[in-house]
Design a protein around this motif. Structure first.
Motif, PDB file in Angstrom:
ATOM      1  N   PRO A  26       0.849  -0.941   0.357  1.00 65.26           N
ATOM      2  CA  PRO A  26      -0.293   0.285   0.109  1.00 65.26           C
ATOM      3  C   PRO A  26       0.640   1.570  -0.553  1.00 65.26           C
ATOM      4  O   PRO A  26      -0.022   2.077  -0.411  1.00 65.26           O
ATOM      5  CB  PRO A  26      -0.664  -0.282   1.394  1.00 65.26           C
ATOM      6  CG  PRO A  26      -0.120  -0.821   2.224  1.00 65.26           C
ATOM      7  CD  PRO A  26       0.326  -1.515   1.569  1.00 65.26           C
ATOM      8  N   HIS A  75      -1.750   2.107  -5.953  1.00 64.77           N
ATOM      9  CA  HIS A  75      -3.522   2.580  -5.576  1.00 64.77           C
ATOM     10  C   HIS A  75      -3.892   2.401  -6.452  1.00 64.77           C
ATOM     11  O   HIS A  75      -4.563   1.874  -7.500  1.00 64.77           O
ATOM     12  CB  HIS A  75      -2.713   4.543  -6.118  1.00 64.77           C
ATOM     13  CG  HIS A  75      -0.906   5.410  -5.863  1.00 64.77           C
ATOM     14  ND1 HIS A  75      -1.532   5.672  -4.570  1.00 64.77           N
ATOM     15  CD2 HIS A  75      -0.544   5.007  -6.447  1.00 64.77           C
ATOM     16  CE1 HIS A  75      -0.179   6.024  -4.513  1.00 64.77           C
ATOM     17  NE2 HIS A  75       0.730   5.811  -5.323  1.00 64.77           N
ATOM     18  N   GLN A 119      -8.101   1.773  -6.341  1.00 64.45           N
ATOM     19  CA  GLN A 119      -9.585   1.665  -5.704  1.00 64.45           C
ATOM     20  C   GLN A 119     -10.735   1.165  -6.475  1.00 64.45           C
ATOM     21  O   GLN A 119     -10.291   0.280  -7.357  1.00 64.45           O
ATOM     22  CB  GLN A 119      -9.250   3.395  -7.247  1.00 64.45           C
ATOM     23  CG  GLN A 119      -8.398   4.664  -6.368  1.00 64.45           C
ATOM     24  CD  GLN A 119      -8.859   5.996  -7.300  1.00 64.45           C
ATOM     25  OE1 GLN A 119      -9.351   5.758  -8.247  1.00 64.45           O
ATOM     26  NE2 GLN A 119      -8.486   6.730  -6.786  1.00 64.45           N
ATOM     27  N   TYR A 177     -12.565   5.237  -4.841  1.00 67.15           N
ATOM     28  CA  TYR A 177     -12.875   5.439  -3.567  1.00 67.15           C
ATOM     29  C   TYR A 177     -11.928   4.991  -3.223  1.00 67.15           C
ATOM     30  O   TYR A 177     -11.262   3.502  -3.684  1.00 67.15           O
ATOM     31  CB  TYR A 177     -14.093   4.465  -2.705  1.00 67.15           C
ATOM     32  CG  TYR A 177     -13.610   4.874  -1.232  1.00 67.15           C
ATOM     33  CD1 TYR A 177     -13.604   6.300  -0.361  1.00 67.15           C
ATOM     34  CD2 TYR A 177     -12.983   3.561  -0.388  1.00 67.15           C
ATOM     35  CE1 TYR A 177     -13.663   6.455   0.325  1.00 67.15           C
ATOM     36  CE2 TYR A 177     -13.159   4.737   0.692  1.00 67.15           C
ATOM     37  CZ  TYR A 177     -13.238   4.917   1.478  1.00 67.15           C
ATOM     38  OH  TYR A 177     -12.689   5.373   3.223  1.00 67.15           O
ATOM     39  N   GLU A 178     -10.144   5.072  -2.999  1.00 66.56           N
ATOM     40  CA  GLU A 178      -8.857   4.792  -1.777  1.00 66.56           C
ATOM     41  C   GLU A 178      -9.652   3.482  -1.261  1.00 66.56           C
ATOM     42  O   GLU A 178      -9.885   4.290  -0.529  1.00 66.56           O
ATOM     43  CB  GLU A 178      -7.979   5.843  -1.505  1.00 66.56           C
ATOM     44  CG  GLU A 178      -7.931   6.920  -2.977  1.00 66.56           C
ATOM     45  CD  GLU A 178      -6.611   6.117  -3.548  1.00 66.56           C
ATOM     46  OE1 GLU A 178      -6.042   5.049  -3.312  1.00 66.56           O
ATOM     47  OE2 GLU A 178      -6.372   6.734  -4.807  1.00 66.56           O
ATOM     48  N   THR A 236      -6.857   2.314   0.170  1.00 69.76           N
ATOM     49  CA  THR A 236      -5.672   1.681   0.984  1.00 69.76           C
ATOM     50  C   THR A 236      -5.025   3.326   1.731  1.00 69.76           C
ATOM     51  O   THR A 236      -5.741   4.308   1.125  1.00 69.76           O
ATOM     52  CB  THR A 236      -4.188   1.712   0.740  1.00 69.76           C
ATOM     53  OG1 THR A 236      -4.200   2.096  -0.849  1.00 69.76           O
ATOM     54  CG2 THR A 236      -4.553  -0.140  -0.014  1.00 69.76           C
ATOM     55  N   SER A 237      -4.844   3.081   2.598  1.00 65.82           N
ATOM     56  CA  SER A 237      -3.560   4.843   3.052  1.00 65.82           C
ATOM     57  C   SER A 237      -2.527   4.111   3.716  1.00 65.82           C
ATOM     58  O   SER A 237      -1.705   3.315   3.320  1.00 65.82           O
ATOM     59  CB  SER A 237      -5.011   5.177   4.590  1.00 65.82           C
ATOM     60  OG  SER A 237      -4.315   3.853   5.306  1.00 65.82           O
ATOM     61  N   GLN A 238      -1.725   5.355   3.136  1.00 66.21           N
ATOM     62  CA  GLN A 238      -0.345   5.284   3.878  1.00 66.21           C
ATOM     63  C   GLN A 238       0.256   5.032   4.648  1.00 66.21           C
ATOM     64  O   GLN A 238      -0.199   5.934   5.874  1.00 66.21           O
ATOM     65  CB  GLN A 238       0.352   6.953   2.603  1.00 66.21           C
ATOM     66  CG  GLN A 238       1.599   6.988   3.117  1.00 66.21           C
ATOM     67  CD  GLN A 238       2.111   5.912   2.158  1.00 66.21           C
ATOM     68  OE1 GLN A 238       2.317   6.038   1.244  1.00 66.21           O
ATOM     69  NE2 GLN A 238       3.012   5.434   2.536  1.00 66.21           N
TER      70      GLN A 238
END
Length: 415
Positions: free
Chosen positions: A208, A212, A214, A218-219, A221-223
Motif C-alpha cells: 500500500p 494506488h 481504488q 474510492y481509495e 488503502t491509506s499511506q
C-alpha cells in the motif's frame, strides 16, 4: 591438502582499514557496470513504453529497474544464503578463493532471479502491475505507469526480508530449528517460516505504500505511517536495534533479561520496535528540525540516512574488523560490548554526516559520471557500499587480505 589461514597484516585493525579502502574502490567500479548493463537491458525490452512517456518518467523507470535487480540479486539473496542457510554449499566447487567467492556470487544472482520469478510471476497472473510482460516490456504510457508501480512494490520486498526474516536469526537464533535439524534443513525451516512473516509485512506495509488501488473511485488503502519517508525511518531504526545482539553485541542488550528462547527473541523484538522503530526516529527528527540539519530534505529521509549509517558502520566493524576488541584483548564482556557500541555510535554518526555531503559525488550514489547510468541515491547508495563489505567477508573470506596457504608434510613436521 592441508591449509593454514594467513593474514597479510598481523593487526586486525590494519586488515579492516585496508579492507574498507578496497571495498570502497570496488563499489566505485562495480555499480557503474551493474547500472549500465541494467539500463541496456530494460531500454531494449521496454523501448516502446519508454518512448511513450516524458524523459523524466522514463529515467525513473530505468533507475527503479536497476535498483530492483540489485535488491533481489544482491541483498535478498545474501540474507538467504548467509544468514538463513549459513553459506551452505559455498565450497562445493572449490575451497580456494577467489573461486569459491565467484561461484557463490553467481549463485546469489541465480537465487535472487529465481525468488523474484517465483513470487512476482505468480502474483502477476492476476495483478497487472506484477505481470512480467508489463513489467519488462510495457508498450504504452499506461502500461509503463503500471509497471513502475509493480517494480517499486516488488523492489521493496527487500525491506520485509530484512525486518521480518533477519530477526529469526539475530534475535531468535534460528530456534527451535537449529540443533534439531541438520543443514540445510534447518535453513529451509527458517526460510519457510520467516518468509510467511515477510509476505505478511510486505502486503500490509509496503504494497500500500506504492500501489494506488481504488474501488468505484474510492481509495481502499491509506499511506502507512503517514508517508513513505516515515516508513523508511522506522525500518532503519528497527534494523539497527535488532542487529545489535548478533553483530557484536554478543546477545546484549536483550540478554540482560534472559538468554532463554523464545523469550529473549520476544523481548528483543519488542525492544527493537520501541527503541528502534519509534523512539530513535522521533529523537532524530526532533534534533534535525531543531538544528536545521540537511535543510531542504524531508527530515525522515535524513533520519533514515543517519540510522542507516549506524547500520553500515556496525556491519563493517563486524565483518571487516572482526568485532574488535575480541575476548583476548578485553576479557570483560560488558567492557568489550560497550567499546564496540561507542565505536558504532561515534564512527557511524561521523560517517552519517559525511555521507549527507559526499554521496552526490559518488558513482554508486549520486554521480553518473556523465554516462547516464542510474544512481542509487542517499539511502540505497549506502546499501550499494554495504553489500561490498558483506560479500568481501562472507563470500570471499576477505581474500586477498586473508588467504589460505598449502602446507606440505615437511612443513608440518618442521612446525
Amino acid at each position: 591438502m592441508n591449509y593454514i589461514v594467513k593474514r597479510r597484516f598481523d593487526s586486525k585493525l590494519t586488515t579492516g582499514i585496508v579492507g574498507v579502502i578496497l571495498c570502497f574502490v570496488y563499489a566505485m567500479i562495480y555499480w557503474p557496470v551493474w547500472a549500465t548493463v541494467a539500463k541496456i537491458i530494460i531500454s531494449f525490452t521496454a523501448a516502446a513504453g519508454l518512448q511513450a512517456v516524458e524523459p523524466a518518467l522514463a529515467k525513473k523507470f530505468i533507475a527503479t529497474f536497476a535498483e530492483g535487480t540489485f535488491f533481489w540479486c544482491s541483498i535478498c539473496a545474501w540474507i538467504w544464503q548467509t544468514l538463513i542457510f549459513g553459506n551452505y554449499g559455498k565450497y562445493t566447487l572449490t575451497k580456494e578463493q577467489p573461486g569459491a567467492g565467484i561461484w557463490y556470487t553467481f549463485l546469489s544472482f541465480v537465487c535472487g532471479i529465481g525468488a523474484y520469478l517465483v513470487l512476482i510471476s505468480f502474483i502477476g497472473i492476476w495483478w497487472k502491475p506484477f505481470n512480467l510482460a508489463i513489467m519488462f516490456a510495457p508498450k504504452t504510457a499506461q502500461e509503463l505507469h503500471l509497471a513502475l508501480e509493480g517494480w517499486e512494490a516488488s523492489n521493496f520486498y527487500v525491506l520485509p526480508v530484512i525486518i521480518a526474516q533477519i530477526p529469526f536469526v539475530s534475535l531468535f537464533q534460528k530456534k527451535p530449528w537449529t540443533g534439531n535439524l541438520k543443514p540445510p534443513l534447518d535453513g529451509l525451516a527458517v526460510m519457510m517460516t520467516s518468509s510467511l512473516f515477510a509476505l505478511l509485512v510486505w502486503v500490509a506495509l509496503f504494497v500500500p505504500s506504492f500501489m494506488h488501488v481504488q474501488v468505484g473511485g474510492y481509495e481502499v488503502t491509506s499511506q502507512p505511517m503517514g508517508s513513505w519517508p516515515a516508513v523508511l525511518a522506522f525500518c532503519q531504526g528497527f534494523i539497527f536495534w535488532f542487529l545489535i545482539p548478533a553483530e557484536g553485541g554478543e546477545g546484549y542488550p536483550y540478554k540482560i533479561f534472559t538468554d532463554k528462547q523464545p523469550w529473549m527473541g520476544i523481548i528483543g523484538l519488542v525492544g527493537a520496535l520501541l527503541c528502534g522503530g519509534y523512539l530513535t526516529p522521533a529523537l532524530y527528527v526532533s534534533l534535525i528540525n531543531t538544528f536545521n540539519i540537511n535543510p531542504g530534505v524531508n527530515p525522515y529521509i535524513t533520519t533514515a540516512s543517519l540510522e542507516l549509517s549506524l547500520i553500515v558502520t556496525m556491519l563493517c566493524w563486524h565483518h571487516l574488523f572482526d568485532d574488535y576488541p575480541n575476548a583476548e584483548k578485553e576479557p570483560s564482556v560488558a567492557r568489550r560490548v560497550s567499546i564496540r557500541a561507542i565505536i558504532w555510535l561515534v564512527l557511524g554518526t561521523g560517517f552519517g554526516f559525511a555521507w549527507l555531503q559526499v554521496y552526490r559525488i559518488l558513482p554508486f550514489a549520486g554521480n553518473d559520471l556523465g554516462m547516464g547510468f542510474p544512481v542509487m541515491g542517499i539511502l540505497a547508495g549506502q546499501f550499494a557500499l554495504l553489500m561490498v563489505f558483506l560479500y568481501f567477508n562472507t563470500f570471499f573470506d576477505k581474500w586477498p587480505l586473508v588467504y589460505k596457504e598449502m602446507v606440505t608434510k615437511t612443513d608440518s613436521i618442521s612446525n
